[in-house]
Design a protein around this motif. Structure first.
Motif, PDB file in Angstrom:
ATOM      1  N   LEU A 163       3.320   3.197  -4.670  1.00  0.00           N
ATOM      2  CA  LEU A 163       2.459   3.645  -5.760  1.00  0.00           C
ATOM      3  C   LEU A 163       3.234   3.734  -7.072  1.00  0.00           C
ATOM      4  O   LEU A 163       2.738   3.347  -8.139  1.00  0.00           O
ATOM      5  CB  LEU A 163       1.844   5.006  -5.421  1.00  0.00           C
ATOM      6  N   ALA A 191       3.734   0.307  -8.395  1.00  0.00           N
ATOM      7  CA  ALA A 191       2.485  -0.207  -8.975  1.00  0.00           C
ATOM      8  C   ALA A 191       2.258   0.399 -10.358  1.00  0.00           C
ATOM      9  O   ALA A 191       1.890  -0.308 -11.311  1.00  0.00           O
ATOM     10  CB  ALA A 191       1.310   0.106  -8.055  1.00  0.00           C
ATOM     11  N   GLN A 211       0.148  -2.552  -5.309  1.00  0.00           N
ATOM     12  CA  GLN A 211      -1.083  -1.899  -4.868  1.00  0.00           C
ATOM     13  C   GLN A 211      -1.518  -2.430  -3.501  1.00  0.00           C
ATOM     14  O   GLN A 211      -1.954  -1.662  -2.632  1.00  0.00           O
ATOM     15  CB  GLN A 211      -2.183  -2.123  -5.897  1.00  0.00           C
TER      16      GLN A 211
END
Length: 255
Positions: free
Chosen positions: A85, A88, A116
């Protein structure tokens, strides 16, 4: 997760020192942990580590007493989800920077989308396979010649204060267990498997986990839902054992 009834009678610990636990039977304990061994994705190194482990055991002197315990628990997906995460979010920010340029922005956008996708893949993998991890604990003990009185371990008052008799026992236990820890850690280190000595707080966590197996820090929701919560900046709900800092030397046995 949380105890469903009074489990105090099951707790063997009545006192802590700076490096040991004291049980109601007058036994002093220290614990060593076998580190996680990387055997590779195929597990082809299993025979290699088995030989090393056997060699470590053969180095132990005859008569060495060890209590082995293994604590199984679901692996927590949060660290892996958090990593992807963050990647991303990082590349998403890079893609939106004015100075990135058209080519740089396109590359950053692609990396953000890949991160993602990997987050989703990791979440689905955890939900599908629910991988298990484990801790291997070795417990060394020294039995005190003292016996319990009605009020608890002789010399240990309800507020955790010690008289000279218990101080002498603690010193004797410290000396005896220090020698045993040295013997065991040396044998394993020479076999290529270094052991880690647990702190009293960590040892209390091991006891707690033995009494309440569900209190392992695992999330109470699906990994996919965890990923969504983390992406929205919310902390996933977990059932956690008390932190090691909650257990301190000198605390009363009732506490």
């Amino acid at each position: 997760g949380a105890p469903q009834g009074d489990t105090l009678p099951l707790v063997p610990v009545v006192g802590l020192t700076d490096e040991m636990l004291i049980t109601r039977e007058g036994t002093f304990l220290v614990m060593l942990e076998l580190p996680t061994i990387d055997m590779g994705a195929s597990g082809q190194d299993f025979a290699f580590w088995t030989r090393r482990y056997q060699a470590a055991l053969e180095r132990l002197p005859v008569g060495t007493n060890l209590q082995l315990s293994v604590q199984l628990e679901p692996r927590d997906p949060a660290p892996d989800l958090e990593y992807f995460l963050k990647r991303a979010q990082h590349w998403h920010g890079q893609a939106n920077q004015e100075q990135a340029g058209a080519r740089g922005a396109l590359q950053a956008k692609g990396l953000s989308e890949a991160a993602q996708s990997l987050t989703s893949f990791v979440a689905l993998w955890f939900d599908e396979f629910r991988p298990i991890t484990w801790r291997t604990i070795y417990t060394l003990s020294w039995k005190s010649p003292l016996r319990l009185s009605k009020g608890g371990l002789f010399g240990l008052s309800r507020d955790g204060k010690k008289d000279q008799s218990l101080e002498n026992e603690i010193q004797a236990a410290r000396d005896a267990l220090s020698r045993r820890v040295s013997v065991v850690t040396t044998a394993f280190s020479e076999g290529g498997i270094p052991l880690r000595l647990l702190t009293p707080g960590e040892m209390c966590q091991v006891v707690w986990r033995g009494l309440h197996p569900a209190s392992n820090g695992m999330a109470m929701e699906r990994a996919a839902d965890m990923a969504i919560a983390m992406a929205q900046g919310r902390e996933p709900v977990r059932v956690k054992p008390p932190a090691p800092s909650a257990f301190r030397p000198g605390m009363g046995s009732d506490e």
